[in-house]
Design a protein around this motif. Structure first.
Motif, mmCIF file in Angstrom:
data_model
loop_
_atom_site.group_PDB
_atom_site.id
_atom_site.type_symbol
_atom_site.label_atom_id
_atom_site.label_comp_id
_atom_site.label_asym_id
_atom_site.label_seq_id
_atom_site.Cartn_x
_atom_site.Cartn_y
_atom_site.Cartn_z
ATOM 1 N N UNK A 60 25.913 31.020 45.291
ATOM 2 C CA UNK A 60 25.985 32.408 45.749
ATOM 3 C C UNK A 60 27.361 32.776 46.289
ATOM 4 N N UNK A 61 28.186 31.771 46.603
ATOM 5 C CA UNK A 61 29.492 32.049 47.191
ATOM 6 C C UNK A 61 30.668 31.466 46.412
ATOM 7 N N UNK A 62 30.414 30.796 45.293
ATOM 8 C CA UNK A 62 31.479 30.094 44.574
ATOM 9 C C UNK A 62 31.395 30.362 43.083
ATOM 10 N N UNK A 63 32.560 30.617 42.457
ATOM 11 C CA UNK A 63 32.637 30.793 41.007
ATOM 12 C C UNK A 63 33.793 29.971 40.462
ATOM 13 N N UNK A 64 33.605 29.432 39.260
ATOM 14 C CA UNK A 64 34.684 28.776 38.529
ATOM 15 C C UNK A 64 35.248 29.763 37.519
ATOM 16 N N UNK A 65 36.521 29.584 37.180
ATOM 17 C CA UNK A 65 37.203 30.521 36.287
ATOM 18 C C UNK A 65 38.114 29.771 35.329
ATOM 19 N N UNK A 66 38.148 30.218 34.082
ATOM 20 C CA UNK A 66 39.104 29.708 33.087
ATOM 21 C C UNK A 66 39.648 30.897 32.314
ATOM 22 N N UNK A 67 40.953 30.886 32.029
ATOM 23 C CA UNK A 67 41.585 32.051 31.412
ATOM 24 C C UNK A 67 42.744 31.639 30.510
ATOM 25 N N UNK A 68 42.867 32.350 29.389
ATOM 26 C CA UNK A 68 44.016 32.216 28.483
ATOM 27 C C UNK A 68 44.834 33.493 28.576
ATOM 28 N N UNK A 69 46.144 33.339 28.708
ATOM 29 C CA UNK A 69 47.052 34.488 28.776
ATOM 30 C C UNK A 69 48.059 34.418 27.637
ATOM 31 N N UNK A 70 48.248 35.540 26.954
ATOM 32 C CA UNK A 70 49.185 35.619 25.830
ATOM 33 C C UNK A 70 50.015 36.884 25.972
ATOM 34 N N UNK A 71 51.332 36.753 25.894
ATOM 35 C CA UNK A 71 52.204 37.922 25.782
ATOM 36 C C UNK A 71 53.413 37.556 24.939
ATOM 37 N N UNK A 72 54.410 38.437 24.881
ATOM 38 C CA UNK A 72 55.546 38.234 23.976
ATOM 39 C C UNK A 72 56.344 36.979 24.295
ATOM 40 N N UNK A 73 56.409 36.603 25.566
ATOM 41 C CA UNK A 73 57.307 35.523 25.966
ATOM 42 C C UNK A 73 56.626 34.246 26.422
ATOM 43 N N UNK A 74 55.331 34.278 26.645
ATOM 44 C CA UNK A 74 54.689 33.072 27.154
ATOM 45 C C UNK A 74 53.211 33.041 26.800
ATOM 46 N N UNK A 75 52.665 31.837 26.781
ATOM 47 C CA UNK A 75 51.223 31.633 26.650
ATOM 48 C C UNK A 75 50.824 30.662 27.748
ATOM 49 N N UNK A 76 49.615 30.804 28.254
ATOM 50 C CA UNK A 76 49.214 29.969 29.382
ATOM 51 C C UNK A 76 47.713 29.771 29.400
ATOM 52 N N UNK A 77 47.322 28.678 30.057
ATOM 53 C CA UNK A 77 45.915 28.413 30.334
ATOM 54 C C UNK A 77 45.784 28.182 31.829
ATOM 55 N N UNK A 78 44.878 28.921 32.464
ATOM 56 C CA UNK A 78 44.673 28.806 33.909
ATOM 57 C C UNK A 78 43.210 28.527 34.196
ATOM 58 N N UNK A 79 42.969 27.788 35.274
ATOM 59 C CA UNK A 79 41.603 27.525 35.706
ATOM 60 C C UNK A 79 41.601 27.319 37.213
ATOM 61 N N UNK A 80 40.438 27.591 37.826
ATOM 62 C CA UNK A 80 40.373 27.436 39.269
ATOM 63 C C UNK A 80 39.013 27.798 39.827
ATOM 64 N N UNK A 81 38.955 27.923 41.143
ATOM 65 C CA UNK A 81 37.731 28.249 41.861
ATOM 66 C C UNK A 81 37.962 29.458 42.752
ATOM 67 N N UNK A 82 36.905 30.254 42.918
ATOM 68 C CA UNK A 82 36.957 31.448 43.758
ATOM 69 C C UNK A 82 35.815 31.388 44.764
ATOM 70 N N UNK A 83 36.086 31.749 46.015
ATOM 71 C CA UNK A 83 35.110 31.632 47.090
ATOM 72 C C UNK A 83 34.930 32.962 47.798
ATOM 73 N N UNK A 84 33.695 33.316 48.057
ATOM 74 C CA UNK A 84 33.410 34.505 48.860
ATOM 75 C C UNK A 84 33.641 34.150 50.320
ATOM 76 N N UNK A 85 34.464 34.944 51.010
ATOM 77 C CA UNK A 85 34.853 34.640 52.391
ATOM 78 C C UNK A 85 34.025 35.450 53.393
#
Length: 207
Positions: free
Chosen positions: A182-207
């Protein structure tokens, strides 16, 4: 339909930056409830670079929230010398569509500012974006939310040495959030633009 057209016009009217962007989206279209906040920690793997980022978001009311991102990026990850710099980002988004009230998707529009500084480069991004997501309730009751963001705009780079350069670019982010509790989510994301590509992942917490 009218709300969709108005949203797209607002995004185009504030359109700005995606090139050499490191902060990414790191959230779906839903906004944080008024008076509530969330915080998260993320790692990013870029083209030849590695980053550690943190994010804090606060609900300011009326389907609107504001967020801040701070991070450290190593542009020459793996080399002996490295090129470590920091980034700071601020963004705000306003939710214009919501699945909960029978809209087809969750949709928000927003604006973003990002500043990154390295040994021989400073980068300033100012942008407008639209982000959409769709929550899916799993059999265990948890929510899985795929999302995507389109960001348009201008990036100003100040290399040292070299002349400053301003570019108009498009960027695309595709990710998914997974409710762990109820207070925690995991996240994964791909980012693409003209100059870079990236993969990000992490955790998010309700405070």
């Amino acid at each position: 339909m009218n709300r969709i057209m108005i949203s797209l016009l607002l995004v185009l009217s504030v359109a700005s930056g995606a090139a050499a962007q490191y902060a990414a989206q790191l959230s779906g279209a839903g906004t944080v409830l008024k008076g509530s906040s969330v915080g998260g920690g993320y790692v990013g793997i870029y083209d030849g670079a590695f980053g550690i980022l943190g994010q804090y978001r606060y609900g300011i009311g009326g389907y609107t929230d504001i967020g801040g991102k701070l991070g450290i990026i190593d542009l020459d990850s793996g080399s002996e010398e490295g090129n470590v710099g920091f980034l700071m980002g601020i963004d705000s988004k306003y939710q214009v569509m919501e699945v909960r009230i029978m809209d087809p998707v969750d949709l928000s529009i927003g604006g973003a500012f990002e500043f990154a500084a390295f040994d021989h480069l400073k980068s300033l991004v100012v942008g407008g974006y639209a982000v959409g997501s769709y929550p899916v309730t799993l059999k265990n009751g948890r929510t899985l939310s795929p999302y995507g963001r389109l960001i348009m705009g201008f990036n100003r780079g100040d290399p040292d040495p070299g002349p400053s350069k301003t570019e108009f670019d498009l960027g695309l982010n595709m990710g998914v959030t997974m409710e762990l509790s109820s207070s925690t989510r995991a996240l994964a994301e791909i980012q693409i633009d003209d100059n870079t590509a990236a993969f990000l992942m992490g955790l998010e917490f309700r405070l």
